[in-house]
Each structure stands twice: as C-alpha cells, then as structure tokens.
Design an enzyme around this catalytic site. Structure first.
Site, PDB file in Angstrom:
ATOM      1  N   ASP A  34      40.460  44.202  38.610  1.00  0.00           N
ATOM      2  CA  ASP A  34      39.746  42.986  39.034  1.00  0.00           C
ATOM      3  C   ASP A  34      39.157  43.128  40.434  1.00  0.00           C
ATOM      4  OD1 ASP A  34      40.845  41.843  36.661  1.00  0.00           O
ATOM      5  OD2 ASP A  34      42.665  41.303  37.741  1.00  0.00           O
ATOM      6  N   GLU A 209      35.281  34.343  31.848  1.00  0.00           N
ATOM      7  CA  GLU A 209      36.135  34.300  33.050  1.00  0.00           C
ATOM      8  C   GLU A 209      35.515  35.155  34.151  1.00  0.00           C
ATOM      9  OE1 GLU A 209      39.840  35.883  31.537  1.00  0.00           O
ATOM     10  OE2 GLU A 209      39.051  37.915  31.381  1.00  0.00           O
TER      11      GLU A 209
END
Ligand SMILES: *[C@@H]1O[C@H](CO)[C@@H](O)[C@H](O)[C@H]1NC(C)=O
Ligand SMILES: *[C@@H]1O[C@H](CO)[C@@H](O)[C@H](O)[C@H]1NC(C)=O
Ligand SMILES: *[C@@H]1O[C@H](CO)[C@@H](O)[C@H](O)[C@H]1NC(C)=O
Ligand SMILES: *[C@@H]1O[C@H](CO)[C@@H](O)[C@H](O)[C@H]1NC(C)=O
Ligand SMILES: *[C@@H]1O[C@H](CO)[C@@H](O)[C@H](O)[C@H]1NC(C)=O
Ligand SMILES: *[C@@H]1O[C@H](CO)[C@@H](O)[C@H](O)[C@H]1NC(C)=O
Ligand SMILES: *[C@@H]1O[C@H](CO)[C@@H](O)[C@H](O)[C@H]1NC(C)=O
Length: 578
Positions: A34, A209
């Site tokens: 991420d 997301e």
C-alpha cells in the site's frame, strides 16, 4: 496555437526519449504494501514513501531516496506504544495499520492512516480508527506526533488540499456493507469532519478502495483500486471539474493492472502518483512476485512505474515488470540523514553494547520492556515469554508478550542465521530458535527445545526422573490447507555439539522453499539440514515474511534468558522475471 502545438510535440518527443533510465522492481522489496510517495523539493529534492505495517512494531516505515532507486529507511512513524495503545487490542493478523497516505504541505509531513480492528463486524464504526500523524523531521522517528483521531467509519483515508486550502479526505467504507468512494471535509489540525458524500463507485468491480485525489488542468482526478488486493487487483480513474462530481470514468479503465497476464508481478494495484523534480510523473503500486506454484511469501511489495500525463489528457502508465525503463534521473547519492539502512541491505550483527536495536528490527505488536537487551559482549539478550509464536488463540496479543524480533525478508534468495547460547534452557519445552514468520497462524520455526531424551526415557519410567536433552524441532503452523502440519522434524542435538554455541539457519535457495539447518558455530561443514518449509504455507493475508528469533516456554511457567550473537542476513539475489 501553432507555437503551443510545436512546443507540445517537442515535449512529447523528448519525453519519450528520456525514458532511458533502467531500474529494477520492486523498489521496496518484501513486506512494504500500500505505498504512498511524494517528492519534496524543499527537502533537498528528496522522495519519501510510506507503507502499511499491520501489527508489526515499530510500524509505518518511511523510506527516502534521491534517485528513486536507492531507498533508505529513515524513520518509523509508529515508534512508541503510547501513540496507539489500540494496536495491542486488535485481533487477527489482518488487523492493524492499513494503507497510509503521505503528503507534504508548508513544512509539515502528514501521514493519514487507519488502525483497523478487523475482527469487528464490517458495519461497526468501532472497526476503524482514522489517524493523522505529523512531523517536521521525517528523519527522526520520535519527531512523529501522537495521532489526531477523526471520525470516519471506513479505511484507506487520504488527504487532499483543494485550491482554497480546504482539506478533504477520500476513503471507503467496508465494501461488503456499502461500496463506494467517500469524500468528506476535514480540519486536519483538529480532526473535525463534515458530512460524507459518496462520489464514485468505480467501474463495478469488487472493493473500490485506496482512493487518492489529484488536481490537474482544471480537473479533479480520482484514482482508486478495484478488484480486491488479489489476482483481480487493478487501478482505475475518473475525473470531474467539481470535487463533488459527477465523476466520469476513464473510457479505457483500468489504467494499470497485470490481471489476466502470466507476468511474474501479480496483484498490481493500490497506486499513488507523484511528480519528480522535472515535473515528470511516476506511480507506485503494490504487487506480489508470484511463483508458478502460486506462492508469494514475501507478500505485497512496492513497485514503481513511469507515467506519461499530457495536458488535459488521461495518464498512461507503463506496465509493471521486474526490468523497467523510466524517466532519466541524474545519478544521485544515497540519502544521508535518517536512522536506518538501505531497504535491501544485508546485515551482519554484532550488537553494539549500550545501543538499541536499529529501526529495521520489528516485533509482533508491542515488545515487553525488559525482554530484549544488548549484552556487554554485544549479543542480543532475550528473556523468554510464556507464549510461543502462535500464542493462545493465534490472533490476540499475549498479556505477557511474545518474545520475538525479526527483520523483513527483502531478497528472493538469502541466507539468514543466528547463533544461540542455549546453556540456560533447562525445563521441558523451553525453546529458543529462528522463524520464518508471516503471522501467528503462519510460521515455520526451527527451535532448540528441551525434550525428554529418548534413550533415557525407559530407564527413568520407574524412578520418574525424566532426563531432558536439547533437540532441534521444526514446526510448521499454517492455515493453507495443503500444508497444515505440526511437527515436521524432531532430532536430538548430536552430543559433541552440546555445550557449544549453535547456529540456526534459514535459507531460500529457490523461490518456493525455505531450508532450515543447524550446526555448531563456525563449523560450516557440520551444518545439518533439519527440515524444509514451503512458501505456499506462508502465502496468506496482507503481510510478508519476517526472519526472526524467539524464546518461549511454550505455555509453561518460569522463564530463561538466552543470548543471540552473529545475526546474519545475506541477500543473495532478487528474482524479478523479465
Ligand atoms: C537519457 O536522456 C537524458 C536526457 O535526454 C540524457 O541526459 C542521458 O544521458 C540519457 N541517458 C542514457 C543512459 O542514455
Ligand atoms: C450490522 O450487521 C449485523 C448483521 O447483519 C446486524 O445484525 C446489525 O444490526 C448491524 N449493525 C449496525 C450498526 O448496522
Ligand atoms: C453508488 O452505488 C449506490 C448503490 O447502488 C448508489 O445509491 C449511489 O448513487 C452510487 N454512487 C454514485 C456516485 O454513483
Ligand atoms: C500493458 O499491457 C497490456 C496487455 O497486458 C496492453 O494492452 C497495454 O497496451 C500495455 N500498456 C502499455 C502502456 O504498454
Ligand atoms: C510418574 O509421573 C506420572 C505423571 O507425572 C504419575 O502419574 C506417576 O504416578 C508417577 N510414577 C511414579 C512411580 O512416581
Ligand atoms: C526448491 O528447493 C526445494 C528444497 O530444496 C526443493 O524440494 C524444490 O524441488 C526446489 N524447487 C525447484 C523449482 O527447484
Ligand atoms: C504453542 O504453545 C501451545 C501451548 O501454549 C502449544 O499447545 C502449541 O503446540 C505451541 N505451538 C507452537 C507452534 O509452538
């Protein structure tokens, strides 16, 4: 008009010509998922990246680079338990710190992230603790603030500064409950929020997301991840002239994915965009290097790709692979400041007496103070915990801690070893060893453990005096069905080795297996293979493997101390495919 097109043509031509730098992915190998990166001209033209850390502590590592290739660990945003006591109450290995976004504004670094209690119901607002950390000195861990908490019942929160200075957060709710990208105003100093608005739902794939907003050429560009963080992972974009939308999806989404290809780099998604000192665009994303057997025990890593983004147009991303061409960057030195080492450094530990463990060493949740020390002789001193690496239920923090410290596996092929003084092991099931550890329910351990000695057991049955002897024991804990196993190997330590310091070693000679071996310190020829662990058994969830040492009484009362010396991590090679 004529002049402008000529200029544009020239930019285009020189732009493509200058994509002549070659570099290798991943830029942050191993457990660095991420990613979020920025370029900060005000700090000596330096790039900074943050990545997720889930339950490891210290957490939220910040890496810095001058050339996008040599990345140094410079600080850990989460570096003292008082910043976030909740990390120890979060259950399940998928809990903890998810998806940070790093930004810089007027002298301050902002790190916005979410502590996720992933065992709570998806629709519970208590599942998500959204956080803002700040620092003016990204090179010093302790300079990172305590977090300001803000109300948002979702995750992947990312700050965006609009032209008028107003900050907005984009984020997402648990997609099983209410899919869609949300936007809300935030006072980034106080954490006060305004009403939430659903601004885009993505292209219809699961789990929209990881949103980030960018302002360019009169548009708000919204970039998100879709498809889940596995095989279908991809990056999609939409844009609008108003921050509230309506957002128009890119006609040719996804803008970046390796889904449906046979590339070695899979699951590419969750990207962030930034510009270098010459205004050229780059993206970072997460990806896994997936063996032909489907294994990727190193987990989700950070990859870099160049992006061409002409005025008024949609950006064009290069596909992610191991050997990349990118925009030319003048060769630049390694970042000087900061606490750690280059992300892919080998490590030869003699621990300096009086020093502390470097910022590359991590624990599983918070360490219990006093269980770790550095001795006068320069050894790492461990006090055993009652809990072993699995712990009581495989998902919770242990009240008395888990004596465990490790470093990320950052090379496909490596040798890791540590030498143990085991004279303090006395009672049954006292154990010290090395582990290739993903989480409490996924690890292979090679321990030296006190067990009844098989030859003397018969003699003692009448007198009930059990004689104990040190054994090597390999155990594999995993939930991956094909590899669930308990004891993989138990063997008595050869008697000539007893009384000597014992070296335990984990190595990857190929990308699918870990080999676990042992021998007396300094006697390479005597090293004996005790067992193997399969990487597929460690391919699970959101994190990546840590190479570690531990000391435990396996649930029994009492404690012992052991000394670990000669910690060696030798990076032997990266397998990056084509
Ligand atoms: C790449 O292009 C830049 C700018 O056009 C130039 O300065 C540099 O020397 C080139 N590098 C290589 C390796 O060709
Ligand atoms: C959450 O979902 C559960 C199960 O679907 C339901 O029983 C509960 O009422 C929901 N809670 C909230 C706060 O919506
Ligand atoms: C997203 O989907 C929900 C449910 O289908 C719908 O109510 C909402 O209007 C959609 N949002 C946008 C921005 O299109
Ligand atoms: C990336 O790969 C896909 C096929 O997998 C191809 O369609 C696309 O054009 C490639 N993108 C670029 C920028 O080369
Ligand atoms: C030996 O120990 C076991 C269990 O610890 C006990 O049940 C047994 O009675 C003992 N035998 C003798 C001879 O003391
Ligand atoms: C990798 O190493 C393991 C253990 O030595 C071995 O069993 C396996 O066959 C090897 N795999 C390949 C593809 O060479
Ligand atoms: C961990 O300890 C428990 C007892 O607390 C024991 O049952 C279990 O076998 C141990 N597991 C491992 C992998 O050490």
């Amino acid at each position: 008009m004529f002049l402008r097109s000529v200029a544009l043509l020239f930019v285009l031509a020189s732009g493509s010509l200058a994509q002549n730098t070659t570099y290798q992915n991943p830029i942050l190998p191993g457990f660095h998922p991420d990613p979020s990166c920025i370029f900060v001209p005000e700090r000596d033209d330096t790039f900074f990246c943050a990545s997720s850390s889930f339950l490891v502590f210290p957490g939220i590592p910040i890496h810095a680079s001058k050339d996008l290739q040599k990345w140094k660990l410079v600080s850990n945003v989460l570096n003292r338990p008082s910043q976030l006591p909740g990390l120890n109450t979060a259950k399940r290995a998928t809990s903890g710190i998810w998806a940070p976004t790093l930004r810089y504004r007027d002298g301050t670094f902002y790190l916005v992230t979410t502590l996720v209690y992933d065992d709570y119901p998806k629709n519970s607002s208590a599942r998500f603790d959204n956080l803002i950390f700040t620092s003016e000195d990204p090179y010093t861990s302790t300079a990172w603030s305590d977090p300001v908490h803000f109300e948002f019942p979702g995750y992947d929160s990312s700050p965006f500064w609009d032209d008028d200075g107003q900050v907005y957060i984009t984020g997402t709710f648990a997609w099983e409950v209410s899919p869609g990208i949300q936007k809300l105003p935030l006072n980034i100093d106080t954490g006060e929020v305004g009403p939430t608005k659903n601004i885009w739902n993505g292209t219809g794939a699961s789990a929209p997301e990881g949103p980030h907003l960018y302002r360019k050429d009169g548009y708000y560009y919204l970039m998100i991840a879709e498809g889940g963080t596995g095989a279908g992972h991809m990056v999609t974009m939409a844009r609008s002239t108003s921050i509230d939308g309506p957002y128009e999806g890119h006609p040719h989404n996804p803008v970046l994915t390796n889904a449906g290809t046979t590339a070695y780099f899979q699951n590419v998604g969750h990207a962030d965009l930034f510009q270098d000192g010459e205004g050229r665009w780059w993206a970072v994303a997460l990806s896994v290097r997936q063996g032909s057997d489907g294994s990727y025990p190193m987990g989700r890593e950070t990859v870099l790709t160049p992006v061409t983004w002409e005025e008024g147009e949609w950006p064009i991303f290069s596909n992610v692979s191991g050997k990349m061409s990118g925009w030319h960057i003048d060769s630049a030195p390694v970042v000087e400041d900061g606490e750690g080492s280059l992300v892919d450094s080998s490590f030869y530990g003699r621990f300096e007496p009086g020093s502390e463990l470097g910022p590359e060493f991590v624990h599983w949740r918070f360490p219990v103070e006093g269980d770790y020390g550095i001795s006068k002789e320069g050894s790492l001193q461990l006090r055993s915990s009652r809990a072993n690496l699995t712990g009581s239920d495989g998902r919770s923090a242990e009240k008395e801690g888990q004596t465990f410290v490790g470093r990320r596996q950052v090379h496909s092929l490596f040798e890791f070893s540590a030498t143990f003084d085991i004279t303090a092991l006395k009672r049954e099931e006292e154990e010290a060893g090395v582990s290739v550890f993903l989480d409490q329910l996924h690890h292979y351990d090679l321990g030296i453990v006190m067990l009844p000695s098989s030859t003397k057991r018969k003699l003692s049955s009448s007198s009930n005096i059990t004689s104990l002897a040190p054994h090597f024991r390999v155990r594999g804990i995993t939930t991956v069905p094909a590899f669930t196993s308990s004891d993989l190997a138990v063997t008595a330590i050869p008697s000539p080795w007893i009384g000597q310091s014992i070296t335990l070693k984990i190595q990857a000679k190929n990308i699918t297996h870990y080999e676990l071996s042992a021998g007396p310190l300094g006697k390479k020829a005597e090293m004996k293979t005790i067992g193997y662990g399969n990487g597929l058994g460690l391919t699970w969830g959101f994190t990546g493997v840590l190479l570690s040492v531990y000391a435990t009484t396996n649930g029994r009362t009492g404690e012992f101390e052991t000394f670990v010396s000669e910690w060696k991590y030798d990076g032997i090679g990266q397998v990056v495919g084509k």
